[in-house]
Every structure is written in C-alpha cells, then in structure tokens.
Design a protein around this motif. Sequence first.
Motif, PDB file in Angstrom:
ATOM      1  N   ASN A 169     -22.360 -23.092   5.496  1.00  0.00           N
ATOM      2  CA  ASN A 169     -21.273 -22.327   6.117  1.00  0.00           C
ATOM      3  C   ASN A 169     -19.923 -23.012   6.003  1.00  0.00           C
ATOM      4  O   ASN A 169     -18.879 -22.385   6.213  1.00  0.00           O
ATOM      5  N   ASP A 170     -19.930 -24.317   5.684  1.00  0.00           N
ATOM      6  CA  ASP A 170     -18.676 -25.067   5.592  1.00  0.00           C
ATOM      7  C   ASP A 170     -18.148 -25.164   4.159  1.00  0.00           C
ATOM      8  O   ASP A 170     -17.110 -25.778   3.916  1.00  0.00           O
ATOM      9  N   VAL A 171     -18.886 -24.575   3.207  1.00  0.00           N
ATOM     10  CA  VAL A 171     -18.433 -24.582   1.812  1.00  0.00           C
ATOM     11  C   VAL A 171     -17.347 -23.521   1.636  1.00  0.00           C
ATOM     12  O   VAL A 171     -17.613 -22.327   1.778  1.00  0.00           O
ATOM     13  N   ASP A 172     -16.120 -23.976   1.346  1.00  0.00           N
ATOM     14  CA  ASP A 172     -15.042 -23.002   1.139  1.00  0.00           C
ATOM     15  C   ASP A 172     -14.901 -22.690  -0.354  1.00  0.00           C
ATOM     16  O   ASP A 172     -15.586 -23.271  -1.199  1.00  0.00           O
ATOM     17  N   ALA A 173     -13.980 -21.771  -0.661  1.00  0.00           N
ATOM     18  CA  ALA A 173     -13.821 -21.303  -2.051  1.00  0.00           C
ATOM     19  C   ALA A 173     -13.427 -22.432  -2.982  1.00  0.00           C
ATOM     20  O   ALA A 173     -13.888 -22.500  -4.132  1.00  0.00           O
ATOM     21  N   ASN A 174     -12.569 -23.354  -2.509  1.00  0.00           N
ATOM     22  CA  ASN A 174     -12.132 -24.457  -3.353  1.00  0.00           C
ATOM     23  C   ASN A 174     -13.274 -25.426  -3.647  1.00  0.00           C
ATOM     24  O   ASN A 174     -13.407 -25.926  -4.763  1.00  0.00           O
ATOM     25  N   MET A 175     -14.100 -25.694  -2.622  1.00  0.00           N
ATOM     26  CA  MET A 175     -15.257 -26.575  -2.835  1.00  0.00           C
ATOM     27  C   MET A 175     -16.200 -25.972  -3.872  1.00  0.00           C
ATOM     28  O   MET A 175     -16.701 -26.668  -4.754  1.00  0.00           O
ATOM     29  N   ARG A 176     -16.452 -24.652  -3.750  1.00  0.00           N
ATOM     30  CA  ARG A 176     -17.360 -23.996  -4.694  1.00  0.00           C
ATOM     31  C   ARG A 176     -16.772 -24.022  -6.107  1.00  0.00           C
ATOM     32  O   ARG A 176     -17.488 -24.241  -7.086  1.00  0.00           O
ATOM     33  N   ARG A 177     -15.446 -23.830  -6.218  1.00  0.00           N
ATOM     34  CA  ARG A 177     -14.779 -23.876  -7.528  1.00  0.00           C
ATOM     35  C   ARG A 177     -14.946 -25.247  -8.162  1.00  0.00           C
ATOM     36  O   ARG A 177     -15.246 -25.377  -9.355  1.00  0.00           O
ATOM     37  N   GLN A 178     -14.769 -26.313  -7.364  1.00  0.00           N
ATOM     38  CA  GLN A 178     -14.906 -27.661  -7.886  1.00  0.00           C
ATOM     39  C   GLN A 178     -16.353 -27.955  -8.269  1.00  0.00           C
ATOM     40  O   GLN A 178     -16.628 -28.585  -9.294  1.00  0.00           O
ATOM     41  N   ALA A 179     -17.282 -27.471  -7.435  1.00  0.00           N
ATOM     42  CA  ALA A 179     -18.705 -27.674  -7.736  1.00  0.00           C
ATOM     43  C   ALA A 179     -19.094 -26.953  -9.023  1.00  0.00           C
ATOM     44  O   ALA A 179     -19.869 -27.468  -9.839  1.00  0.00           O
ATOM     45  N   LYS A 180     -18.529 -25.766  -9.228  1.00  0.00           N
ATOM     46  CA  LYS A 180     -18.810 -25.007 -10.451  1.00  0.00           C
ATOM     47  C   LYS A 180     -18.310 -25.773 -11.676  1.00  0.00           C
ATOM     48  O   LYS A 180     -18.996 -25.839 -12.706  1.00  0.00           O
ATOM     49  N   ALA A 181     -17.110 -26.357 -11.566  1.00  0.00           N
ATOM     50  CA  ALA A 181     -16.560 -27.151 -12.671  1.00  0.00           C
ATOM     51  C   ALA A 181     -17.435 -28.357 -12.970  1.00  0.00           C
ATOM     52  O   ALA A 181     -17.634 -28.721 -14.135  1.00  0.00           O
ATOM     53  N   VAL A 182     -17.985 -28.974 -11.922  1.00  0.00           N
ATOM     54  CA  VAL A 182     -18.884 -30.119 -12.121  1.00  0.00           C
ATOM     55  C   VAL A 182     -20.172 -29.652 -12.788  1.00  0.00           C
ATOM     56  O   VAL A 182     -20.641 -30.266 -13.758  1.00  0.00           O
ATOM     57  N   ASN A 183     -20.760 -28.554 -12.290  1.00  0.00           N
ATOM     58  CA  ASN A 183     -22.010 -28.049 -12.855  1.00  0.00           C
ATOM     59  C   ASN A 183     -21.893 -27.795 -14.350  1.00  0.00           C
ATOM     60  O   ASN A 183     -22.705 -28.272 -15.150  1.00  0.00           O
ATOM     61  N   PHE A 184     -20.893 -27.021 -14.721  1.00  0.00           N
ATOM     62  CA  PHE A 184     -20.755 -26.691 -16.140  1.00  0.00           C
ATOM     63  C   PHE A 184     -20.209 -27.873 -16.934  1.00  0.00           C
ATOM     64  O   PHE A 184     -20.510 -28.012 -18.120  1.00  0.00           O
ATOM     65  N   GLY A 185     -19.436 -28.731 -16.275  1.00  0.00           N
ATOM     66  CA  GLY A 185     -18.961 -29.938 -16.946  1.00  0.00           C
ATOM     67  C   GLY A 185     -20.101 -30.847 -17.341  1.00  0.00           C
ATOM     68  O   GLY A 185     -20.108 -31.427 -18.428  1.00  0.00           O
ATOM     69  N   ILE A 186     -21.091 -30.973 -16.470  1.00  0.00           N
ATOM     70  CA  ILE A 186     -22.259 -31.814 -16.765  1.00  0.00           C
ATOM     71  C   ILE A 186     -22.977 -31.301 -18.011  1.00  0.00           C
ATOM     72  O   ILE A 186     -23.382 -32.071 -18.887  1.00  0.00           O
ATOM     73  N   VAL A 187     -23.099 -29.980 -18.110  1.00  0.00           N
ATOM     74  CA  VAL A 187     -23.756 -29.374 -19.284  1.00  0.00           C
ATOM     75  C   VAL A 187     -23.041 -29.779 -20.567  1.00  0.00           C
ATOM     76  O   VAL A 187     -23.665 -30.028 -21.596  1.00  0.00           O
ATOM     77  N   TYR A 188     -21.711 -29.866 -20.506  1.00  0.00           N
ATOM     78  CA  TYR A 188     -20.937 -30.171 -21.705  1.00  0.00           C
ATOM     79  C   TYR A 188     -20.595 -31.660 -21.815  1.00  0.00           C
ATOM     80  O   TYR A 188     -19.725 -32.043 -22.591  1.00  0.00           O
ATOM     81  N   GLY A 189     -21.275 -32.496 -21.033  1.00  0.00           N
ATOM     82  CA  GLY A 189     -21.073 -33.941 -21.129  1.00  0.00           C
ATOM     83  C   GLY A 189     -19.664 -34.358 -20.763  1.00  0.00           C
ATOM     84  O   GLY A 189     -19.091 -35.247 -21.386  1.00  0.00           O
ATOM     85  N   ILE A 190     -19.091 -33.710 -19.746  1.00  0.00           N
ATOM     86  CA  ILE A 190     -17.689 -33.956 -19.410  1.00  0.00           C
ATOM     87  C   ILE A 190     -17.490 -35.373 -18.876  1.00  0.00           C
ATOM     88  O   ILE A 190     -18.369 -35.942 -18.225  1.00  0.00           O
ATOM     89  N   SER A 191     -16.330 -35.943 -19.142  1.00  0.00           N
ATOM     90  CA  SER A 191     -15.979 -37.271 -18.627  1.00  0.00           C
ATOM     91  C   SER A 191     -15.172 -37.111 -17.343  1.00  0.00           C
ATOM     92  O   SER A 191     -14.735 -36.001 -17.004  1.00  0.00           O
ATOM     93  N   ASP A 192     -14.964 -38.216 -16.638  1.00  0.00           N
ATOM     94  CA  ASP A 192     -14.142 -38.135 -15.432  1.00  0.00           C
ATOM     95  C   ASP A 192     -12.723 -37.692 -15.785  1.00  0.00           C
ATOM     96  O   ASP A 192     -12.084 -36.949 -15.032  1.00  0.00           O
ATOM     97  N   TYR A 193     -12.245 -38.106 -16.970  1.00  0.00           N
ATOM     98  CA  TYR A 193     -10.913 -37.686 -17.409  1.00  0.00           C
ATOM     99  C   TYR A 193     -10.875 -36.168 -17.619  1.00  0.00           C
ATOM    100  O   TYR A 193      -9.964 -35.480 -17.142  1.00  0.00           O
ATOM    101  N   GLY A 194     -11.886 -35.639 -18.309  1.00  0.00           N
ATOM    102  CA  GLY A 194     -11.937 -34.199 -18.576  1.00  0.00           C
ATOM    103  C   GLY A 194     -12.013 -33.391 -17.294  1.00  0.00           C
ATOM    104  O   GLY A 194     -11.329 -32.370 -17.142  1.00  0.00           O
ATOM    105  N   LEU A 195     -12.842 -33.840 -16.349  1.00  0.00           N
ATOM    106  CA  LEU A 195     -12.981 -33.130 -15.076  1.00  0.00           C
ATOM    107  C   LEU A 195     -11.684 -33.200 -14.273  1.00  0.00           C
ATOM    108  O   LEU A 195     -11.278 -32.230 -13.635  1.00  0.00           O
TER     109      LEU A 195
END
Length: 875
Positions: A694-720
């Motif tokens: 219940n405490d997950v807001d839209a921005n948190m979900r957006r960031q989590a989505k970027a991490v999820n798909f970033g992991i798939v593409y081998g994203i670096s901390d710089y890319g994220l």
Amino acid sequence: MTNKLVLIDGNSLIYRAFFALPLLNNDKGVYTNAVYGFTKLIMRILEEEKPTHLLVAFDAGKTTFRHKTYKEYKGGRQKTPPELSEQFPLAKELLDAFNIPHYQLEQYEADDIIGTLAGAVNTKDWKVKVISGDQDMLQLVSPSVTVDVTKKGISEVESYTPAFLQEKMGLRPEQIIDLKALMGDSSDNIPGVRGVGIKTATKLLGQYNTIESVYDHLEDISGKRLKENLVTYQKEAFLSKQLATINCESPIELTVNDLAYNGYESKDVFTIFKELGFQSLLDKMDHSGSVNEEKILQSVDYTLVEQITSEMFTGNETLIIEMLHENYHQATIEGVAIVNDANKYFIPAAAAINSSVFKEWAENERNKKYVYDAKGTVVSLLRHGIHIKGITFDLLLASYLINPAENNQDIPSIGKRMGYEEVRFDEEVYGKGAKMKVPEQPILAEHLIRKANTIHSVKHRVEEELKKNEQFKLYKELEMPLALILGEMEHRGVSVDRTRLDKMHVELKERLQTIENKIYGLAGETFNVNSPKQLGSILFEKLELPVIKKTKTGYSTAAEVLEKLEGEHEIISQILLYRQLGKLQSTYIEGLLKVIDEGKIHTRFNQALTQTGRLSSTEPNLQNIPIRLEEGRKIRQAFVPSNNDWVIFAADYSQIELRVLAHIAEDEKLIAAFKDNLDIHTQTAMDVFHVDKNDVDANMRRQAKAVNFGIVYGISDYGLSQNLGITRKEAKHFIDRYFMSYPGVKAYMDEIVQEAKHKGYVTTLMNRRRYLPEITSRNFNQRSFAERTAMNTPIQGSAADIIKKAMIDLSLKLKTDKLQAKLLLQVHDELILEAPKDEVEKLKQIVPQMMEQTVELMVPLKVDYAYGDSWFDAK
C-alpha cells in the motif's frame, strides 16, 4: 623536392567515425564501426595526399596541463561509450599494420602535438596538411599549413587556407583563439562570455581585431546587456583564450625526421582486415594482400533452357531466383538457375514463371528444394502465382544460425567460409549504385549457376556444422518453418485505408501550421523553425534564454538542450511538439503513403540479422510506429482488415523477458511472484524500498520497472542513473537491493558469465548461439560489454525463440481448424491477425492457448488480447 607532412587528429576522427556509421561488429562480437570509418579515411588520405611524412596524434588521457589552470576543463563531457573506447586499441593496431606512426604525450592533447610539429616545418620546402574534425585547429592555418575539417561525418571535408578562412568566417587564423575566448566551447567546457555567440563574437573581432582590443574599447560597444556580460565575464574570457590556445612548443620526443612514411606491407594490412572482418576491403585484395582485380575461376558447364520439361528434375534441386535489388516485393526476376546431381540449367525468367511444368514442380512438396533465402524465394514466386513448397534447405538461415555475428552472409562469403570459392560477388558481376545493370545473358547465366553450385556443394557441410553445434533442431523446426510463414505474411501484406492516412496528413499539416504560428507569436517574428541557426538566434539572443550548450557553429538546439529549457519559456514546449509532429508527418505518414501498393503495405521481416534472434522489420518498419504521442497512435487507425465484417485481432505476451529470466535463473521469489499473478514491478518496489504494498507510489513502481527491465539488459549503475535521473550511487544501491531480493538472479548472472568465459558463447533455451570472444579480453570495456551481453542474450534470445514458435503453432492451428484468420504482423512481443467477426470467439480461445502453451516454463506465460475495426482499436 617539397616534402609533405600530414598530421591527423586521431581522437577527433575516430569519434566522428563512430557516430557517423551504424554500430557494426565483426564475427567475434567486437565493435568495428569507428575503426572501419577511420580505415577508409586513412586509405583515402594515403591515396589523395601521398604524404612523405605522416603522424596520427592521440590524446594521452583525461588530465592535461590545462586542468592546472582550470580544473573544470572538458568537465561537461559525457563518458565515452564503451562501444567506442574499445575501438581505440584496434585503431592503433591498424595504424601499425599500415606502418603509420602514432604518438601521444602525457598531459598534452593531440592538438598540441600537431601544432608543435606543424610549426617545426614552417618553411618553403614543406607543405603541411592537418586533418581533424575540430575547428580549434583552424588557428594553425598559414601559407604552408592547410587544415582539413571534416564536415559531414567523415565523408566530406573543407580545406582551410588563410584566404578560405577569411572568406568563410571573416577571420584570420590567430583570431580563432579570440573567437573561442569570447563565445566559449561547451564541448570542452570553456566558459567564454555568457550570451556571446559566433555572430556577436565575429562582429566584435571584425571591429576590434583581438579580445584585448575589445576590452580596451568597452565604452564604444553598443548594447547594454552585451557590455554588462563582457564586464562580468572578463576573467572567464581571458581564461578561455588561454585554454583555447594550442601549445605549439610541446615537449614532444620525436622530430619530423621520425615521421618519414615509406608505405606498408600489403600482407600486414590483409591480415588485420581479416581479423577485423572488413570483407568489403578484403574483397579487393588476394591472400598475399595485393589488389585482386579479377579472380580466375574454373569454367562451368550448363544447359540453357527455353522449354522446361519434367525430365529435368530429380526431386532434389538447388534453386536460384535472381533479383538485383533487396526488396523482393518489387524487384524483377532476372533469371533462374537449377542445379542437381545430374545437370545444371539456366532458365530465362519468363520461361520459368510462365511454365506450367515449373509451377507444378515448384508447388509439389515432395520435390525437395535447396535455396538461399527461403522467404525471399517464396515471395518472389507468389508474385507470379507460384506457391513454392518443399524448401528443405536455406543457406542464409543455416549460416546465420552458425554465427549470427558474421556481417557477410552473401553466397560468396558463406562459400569462402566453407572452403568453396568458385563464385564471384554480385558487385563484380552487376556493378553497384547507379552503375548496377544486368549483364549479357551468358555472364548472368554463369553467375547464377556458380551461386547454385555453391549452395549445392556446401549444403552437407553446413548441416553437419549445425548438428555439431546441436542447432539442427532449431534450424529445421523453428527457423525454416517460420521463413515460409513469414513469406506468406509478407506477400499477403497489411491493408491500409489510404483515405484515413490522407486525412491525417491534412490534419497534421494544419496542426503544424497552427503550432508554427504560435511559435512566431511567442518569438515576435517569423523565422525558419527548422533552422538550428535561426532558432538559436531567437532563443538565446532575442529571448535571452540561458545557453546550455554551444557547438562549433553556434548554439545547440538539440532535443536534450530544449528539454532542459522547457520551464524557461512557453516557446520551448511548442518547438518540441512541432519537431515531434513534423517527424511523424514526414517519416511515418508521408513514408507510409509512398509504399501503399494496391491498398496494402508489404514490409520485409529480417530473419537473419539480429544477434538475439529477434525479427526486425524494414521498408517500411512497421515495428517502430511511434505510439507515445496520441497522433502517433492514431496512425494505427489506418491499418484495417482486408475484408468487410472482419476485425484486427492483437495478442501480446505480458512481461515475457522477465518470465524467461525467472525460469532461467530459477529464482524462487521471482517464480512465486509470477505464479501468484502479482504485479512484478510493485513486488520489486516493495523489495527494493522495503515498504508494504500500500506504500508503493507511482514513482517507486516506475523506478522498480526500470530496474527490472534494466537487469534483463545488463544495465550498469551509470545506465540506470541516466534512465531515472538519479546519482550513480543511488542507482547502484537499487541494483544491489534487487540482487539481495532475488539472489537466484544474481547467481545466474555470475554463472552465465563464467560459462561464457569457458565456452566462448552463450545459448538460448532453444540453443541459439551468440559468440563472445571478448569475454576474456584484457581490455576492461570490451570485457564488460561481453559480460553484459552474456547475461542478457539468453533472456532476449529465448523470448524471441518463444514468439517464433508461437507463430508456427498458431499458424498450424488456424489451418487445422480451417479458420480464415490470417497472421499479418509480428511486432516485438505481439502478434497481429485479421479475421472474420464470427471467428473472434474462437480466436479468444485458441490464440492465448497457442501462445501460452508453446513452451513449458517454471512460470506461466500470460497473453493479453484485444480486437477492433483497426490496429488502433485492437488495444
């Protein structure tokens, strides 16, 4: 005798080549586009300039003596892409092969090395040519020094002499330094005077000659704001002059005598061309490295056939349907060749496509055919009413599966790799570009017979290679059946309502005119909105918006610059919208209108292109119609069923790559989330941020989505960090938290990298391979890229394999159930069909069923579907 010294700015030209050419890599997975462009430039310089002395100068590192004066020097530069930085060592290896000296000096830049050497030979016995992409070098121009500045990528240059510099810019060479002092240079983070652009700076220097004289005559300068800025930024101006001045007395350890150039050994150049995979350059050389003007091939015998008979066929034939142009939807068939174990036949095009015997042979599935490009063969013959069946071997697909990184998949190149070289390249027979033409029939016939011979000769060896790699099943059961399905899809095409597109064209034209008028109103005058120079003048001089970035020719008005200014003035949002809609109009609406053929559009799906196995679409690219803007989404309204009372039916895999990751990594938490049908991005946000659902807001979900798909593409901390607009430290924190939450994923990433180092390649679930020779490279950037690729290729490639198999299963089911529904398109993870309305209820059952059950994973595959009167409505 006059000596000629050519001095080349290596960093500048390699950088320009990288961005001028598409991102290419060789069969080892090494990026080569920058080196390839640089190589062609070097070869052109050697041919045109004929230097007696030659040097390529490089920057030695990030820190120079200028940083002692101004530590922020070059501070605004973005990090060099790893795909570029890994090519610098290759460029130096290439220069060694050409025997071309190259040099760098700690604490100094390439400009300083070049300036020092150019000044050392300033006599009548020497001519000096400086070649760079950087206009800073223009300060070196003199009667004996000409500076060539690359204009468009690296293909065009402007040669600056003192006279041309005066004519072009109205300046003398020494004034280039003063110009930079006044206007600054954002690319080097040289500050200059705020609000002074190239126009104002040039005017001031025209009046007062030098920056010192400008400040001596401050009281005479008109313009209150300009005078105030000159006073406020006086310190920065003189600092900028110091930074912009090339050091022509650098302590270099070589002399001009060390740069004598005596040519190169052809065999050395041949060897490195082969290592880098520069096939087009290799084709002009033989194995000793000498230029190969004409290959001597063994003679071939064949029979010219005007009347086809059934006795010609054995039931196992190699077939060539020859077209000169890639787009087989439009290309003319120039001739046909058939080779079997008994005979070789050349058949004029008309004799083949008008023959009932040929049609009967082609459409009989029991007759086995071996071809190059099954899909193209299917489409080219369908255009003439012949539906070829029984294709059991496709040299293009087989070679592509053996090594998808290989850039050259034409018949001669494949033949060479398989030890068969009795065939010429098409360019040798037909010419290229405007000079391309069909030769006389005997030459054409012999060329086609040689092509067919190649396929016939290497077929067995290619199939053995596939079996050795455990890829024969992938080839026979996935790629071959799919090629035939894609051929039928492409030929069928997609119906387009031209009236709707025409209406959109008119509406968008009116909308653009309205926005343009609004921009004029906000600017207070009319101007060319598409002219960066005129737009820059309006924004940064008239409206006095803050200058974010300057280029060599003035103010930057690039999209990223305007986005930073969006809150500063209402005109910015209107310009951004104008550009987006303008591209939509020219690239998509006008582009689509040009390719409608009898109410339909026929794209081509590239089946043998990407290293992950994904299909791409071209001429036109129907996978890339923009949908972020409402106007872009509306373009899909024009894609309609081909019959009345039919609908468009779209089915889309939900988060297929993340589901594949869960399966491959065997991560219990990720598997459980998908089995429980949880929102995976919300779940990740809960884990990464340590909060309740219940405490997950839209921005948190957006960031989590970027991490999820970033992991798939081998994203670096710089890319994220770039994606989310956060610091690298925060991005690293997110990634670390993710791996703590999903330890199975972390274990998979570590294991797959080790496996790639051991094997030299990674595989998908269906055994598609991607070779990664750089995984053990000593070069950090090369190795890092290979490691990221090792992590993401099995995921992306497996997702691509799954949707391909779903297409085959669904196509078979539609035929088995005798439905009229037809596959039209594949767009990433989505399949688009058209069907009668009375079949919709049936499709609601079988489409998700076929797609979800095409493979069995540890997690369920999920498919969403929708249908409507157009592609737009099927959402």
